[in-house]
Scaffold this motif. Structure first.
Motif, PDB file in Angstrom:
ATOM      1  N   MET A  74      43.219  39.870  32.329  1.00 18.43           N
ATOM      2  CA  MET A  74      44.187  39.225  33.366  1.00 18.43           C
ATOM      3  C   MET A  74      43.448  39.457  34.674  1.00 18.43           C
ATOM      4  N   ARG A  75      42.437  40.249  34.543  1.00 17.73           N
ATOM      5  CA  ARG A  75      41.542  40.328  36.085  1.00 17.73           C
ATOM      6  C   ARG A  75      41.107  38.941  36.079  1.00 17.73           C
ATOM      7  N   TYR A  76      40.739  38.106  35.019  1.00 16.34           N
ATOM      8  CA  TYR A  76      40.075  37.026  35.452  1.00 16.34           C
ATOM      9  C   TYR A  76      40.863  35.814  35.674  1.00 16.34           C
ATOM     10  N   GLU A  77      41.985  36.031  35.646  1.00 17.61           N
ATOM     11  CA  GLU A  77      43.284  34.937  35.755  1.00 17.61           C
ATOM     12  C   GLU A  77      42.716  34.096  37.172  1.00 17.61           C
ATOM     13  N   ALA A 132      37.239  31.697  34.202  1.00 15.48           N
ATOM     14  CA  ALA A 132      38.242  31.135  33.272  1.00 15.48           C
ATOM     15  C   ALA A 132      38.243  29.698  33.248  1.00 15.48           C
ATOM     16  N   LEU A 133      38.132  29.001  34.339  1.00 17.64           N
ATOM     17  CA  LEU A 133      38.099  27.538  34.643  1.00 17.64           C
ATOM     18  C   LEU A 133      36.913  27.173  33.777  1.00 17.64           C
ATOM     19  N   ASP A 134      35.748  27.774  33.764  1.00 16.44           N
ATOM     20  CA  ASP A 134      34.671  27.635  32.833  1.00 16.44           C
ATOM     21  C   ASP A 134      34.746  27.365  31.509  1.00 16.44           C
ATOM     22  N   GLY A 135      35.820  28.542  30.959  1.00 20.23           N
ATOM     23  CA  GLY A 135      36.207  28.445  29.668  1.00 20.23           C
ATOM     24  C   GLY A 135      36.824  27.218  29.320  1.00 20.23           C
ATOM     25  N   LEU A 136      37.746  26.634  30.193  1.00 19.97           N
ATOM     26  CA  LEU A 136      38.393  25.288  29.855  1.00 19.97           C
ATOM     27  C   LEU A 136      37.202  24.205  29.836  1.00 19.97           C
ATOM     28  N   ALA A 171      49.125  20.955  28.029  1.00 20.31           N
ATOM     29  CA  ALA A 171      50.717  21.211  28.520  1.00 20.31           C
ATOM     30  C   ALA A 171      50.484  22.441  29.419  1.00 20.31           C
ATOM     31  N   ALA A 172      51.419  22.395  30.393  1.00 20.71           N
ATOM     32  CA  ALA A 172      51.742  23.799  31.039  1.00 20.71           C
ATOM     33  C   ALA A 172      53.104  23.706  31.622  1.00 20.71           C
ATOM     34  N   LEU A 173      53.887  25.162  31.500  1.00 15.13           N
ATOM     35  CA  LEU A 173      55.119  25.135  31.991  1.00 15.13           C
ATOM     36  C   LEU A 173      55.059  25.225  33.448  1.00 15.13           C
ATOM     37  N   ALA A 174      56.148  24.486  34.061  1.00 14.21           N
ATOM     38  CA  ALA A 174      56.104  23.895  35.323  1.00 14.21           C
ATOM     39  C   ALA A 174      55.878  24.988  36.368  1.00 14.21           C
ATOM     40  N   PHE A 175      56.009  26.397  36.196  1.00 16.82           N
ATOM     41  CA  PHE A 175      55.712  27.145  37.075  1.00 16.82           C
ATOM     42  C   PHE A 175      54.279  27.928  36.909  1.00 16.82           C
ATOM     43  N   ASP A 176      53.543  27.606  36.031  1.00 19.50           N
ATOM     44  CA  ASP A 176      52.174  27.997  35.717  1.00 19.50           C
ATOM     45  C   ASP A 176      51.389  27.342  36.471  1.00 19.50           C
ATOM     46  N   GLU A 177      51.397  27.576  37.994  1.00 18.94           N
ATOM     47  CA  GLU A 177      50.518  26.917  38.747  1.00 18.94           C
ATOM     48  C   GLU A 177      49.129  26.866  38.695  1.00 18.94           C
ATOM     49  N   VAL A 178      48.643  28.255  38.140  1.00 21.15           N
ATOM     50  CA  VAL A 178      47.256  28.480  37.976  1.00 21.15           C
ATOM     51  C   VAL A 178      46.484  27.734  37.180  1.00 21.15           C
ATOM     52  N   ARG A 179      47.395  27.363  35.910  1.00 25.62           N
ATOM     53  CA  ARG A 179      46.840  26.423  34.591  1.00 25.62           C
ATOM     54  C   ARG A 179      46.909  25.016  35.238  1.00 25.62           C
TER      55      ARG A 179
END
Lengths: 195, 211
Positions: B96-99, B104-108, B127-135
């Motif tokens: 999670m240090r990379y969140e 992490a974006l480069d992974g996607l 898909a993303a849960l509505a509160f998952d702003e980072v995703r």
């Protein structure tokens, strides 16, 4: 098991399974698959049904299958919950009427109202959802009529006859469902004399 | 290995398998895997999941790590629908240090590069849960369009949460080289973790299998 106005929901047994191969090769399969044109042998259908039975038995398939049977006993097709997630209280609906003679005649809607009541009143679901395609006008009209909300549109998701079409996601919350009796009243559905 | 700007895609084995026993029990896993039941994953369940994905003919679990070889998490393409060339894309950050970092974006982006530029897909679902702003921000930066909201779709910690759906089409993907240049990805400078202790060594002392 559940009695409707034009159809009953009954176990999806031999009468229905015996028609599967015919339906798999018919126009119904094109609509049900979002644009696929399948040419399948009896052996392929048998193998698919075998896998389905095994998945149900092992618990990998969490669905509930009903047969739609006309009042004169004719097996019309499938109506059911194809994916049930009890921890989200969420169920996906699936349906198929094999013989086009029974399309747009209110049979599918009658069966749908029964399965919605079943999912909410017996399985305690919070939400029902389903997907269809942007070219399936019959289902789109049915969804609006029954009270589903169009929640998402997956652009160019599926290919049918050489054209890309959107995928549509419809949802119905339990709090939005007035109950089958009220919906029948609202839509003015009636028992019809056949023939 | 497929080499990217900040991360590389590698087989999900060795250190990844070791870390996964922890990762698969943390909240970030369940945020990424919205359909799953929240439940503990003992060692066996973790191993079985890796095996299932290795046998999966319509998907794969792939590890991604920094250029120093520090495992960050995994990317999954799944439910490949060959007739219409469509896949689901899932990113999970284990460390999670990379969140929220560009790694992490480069992974996607590397996952998108693989499915569009190697597997030839037409469409990617996410898909993303509505509160998952980072995703959700990652999806936007990667070029996805928000296509709809499945209302009160998922049970999460006592509430029903909306599920946001996204799609990206092949003619909207500019190519990995172009998008990484546009986004100007920068390394976070996070120090690599110490290597995990090998399980065999811990159990047997000598590091050798008995007999």
């Amino acid at each position: 098991m559940f009695e409707g106005l034009l159809v009953d929901l009954v176990p999806y047994g031999k009468d229905f399974l015996d028609r599967e191969n015919e339906w798999a090769n018919a126009e119904a399969s094109f609509w049900g698959s979002g644009g696929d044109r399948r040419v399948v042998s009896r052996a392929q259908t048998q193998a698919r049904l075998q896998r389905w039975a095994e998945a149900l038995e092992s618990g990998h398939d969490t669905g509930v299958a009903f047969g739609i049977r006309a009042k004169d006993g004719t097996p019309l097709g499938f109506m059911g919950l194809t994916w049930v997630l009890p921890y989200h209280r969420l169920a996906m609906l699936g349906a198929k009427i094999g013989d086009p003679a029974y399309w747009s005649g209110g049979y599918g809607t009658d069966a749908l109202l029964l399965v919605i009541d079943y999912a909410f009143d017996w399985l305690d679901m919070h939400k029902l959802w389903l997907t269809t395609t942007g070219f399936n006008r019959r289902v789109m009209r049915q969804m609006e009529k029954v009270g589903f909300t169009l929640e998402s549109r997956a652009r160019r998701e599926t290919l049918a006859d050489g054209q890309w079409h959107d995928g549509l996601f419809y949802g119905l919350l339990r709090t939005e469902w007035p109950g089958r009796d009220a919906k029948i009243e609202q839509l003015g559905l009636r028992v019809r004399a056949e023939g | 290995m497929i080499e990217g700007k900040l991360v590389d895609l590698v087989p999900f084995e060795d250190d990844f398998a070791t870390y996964f026993e922890q990762w698969m029990n943390e909240e970030s896993w369940f945020r990424a895997r919205v359909w799953e039941r929240r439940e503990p994953h003992p060692e066996d369940a973790v191993k079985k999941f890796i095996e299932k994905m290795e046998k999966n003919e319509h998907g794969a679990l792939i590890g991604f790590q920094t250029k120093d070889g520090d495992p960050i998490g995994g990317v999954i393409w799944d439910h490949e629908w060959t007739r219409v060339r469509k896949v689901d894309a899932i990113l999970f950050v284990g460390d999670m240090r990379y969140e929220g970092t560009d790694e992490a974006l480069d992974g996607l982006l590397m996952l998108l590069r693989y499915v569009f530029e190697t597997r030839g897909v037409h469409r990617v679902d996410a898909a993303a849960l509505a509160f998952d702003e980072v995703r959700i921000e990652f999806y936007h930066r990667a070029g996805f369009s928000h296509e709809g909201t499945l209302r009160q779709h998922v049970r999460w910690d006592g509430d029903y949460v909306d599920l946001e759906l996204f799609g990206l089409l092949e003619d909207e993907w500019p190519g990995y080289e172009q998008i990484t240049a546009q986004l100007d990805l920068q390394p976070s400078g996070i120090e690599p973790k110490p290597k995990p202790e090998k399980k065999d060594e811990k159990k047997n002392g000598s590091g050798q299998q008995p007999g």
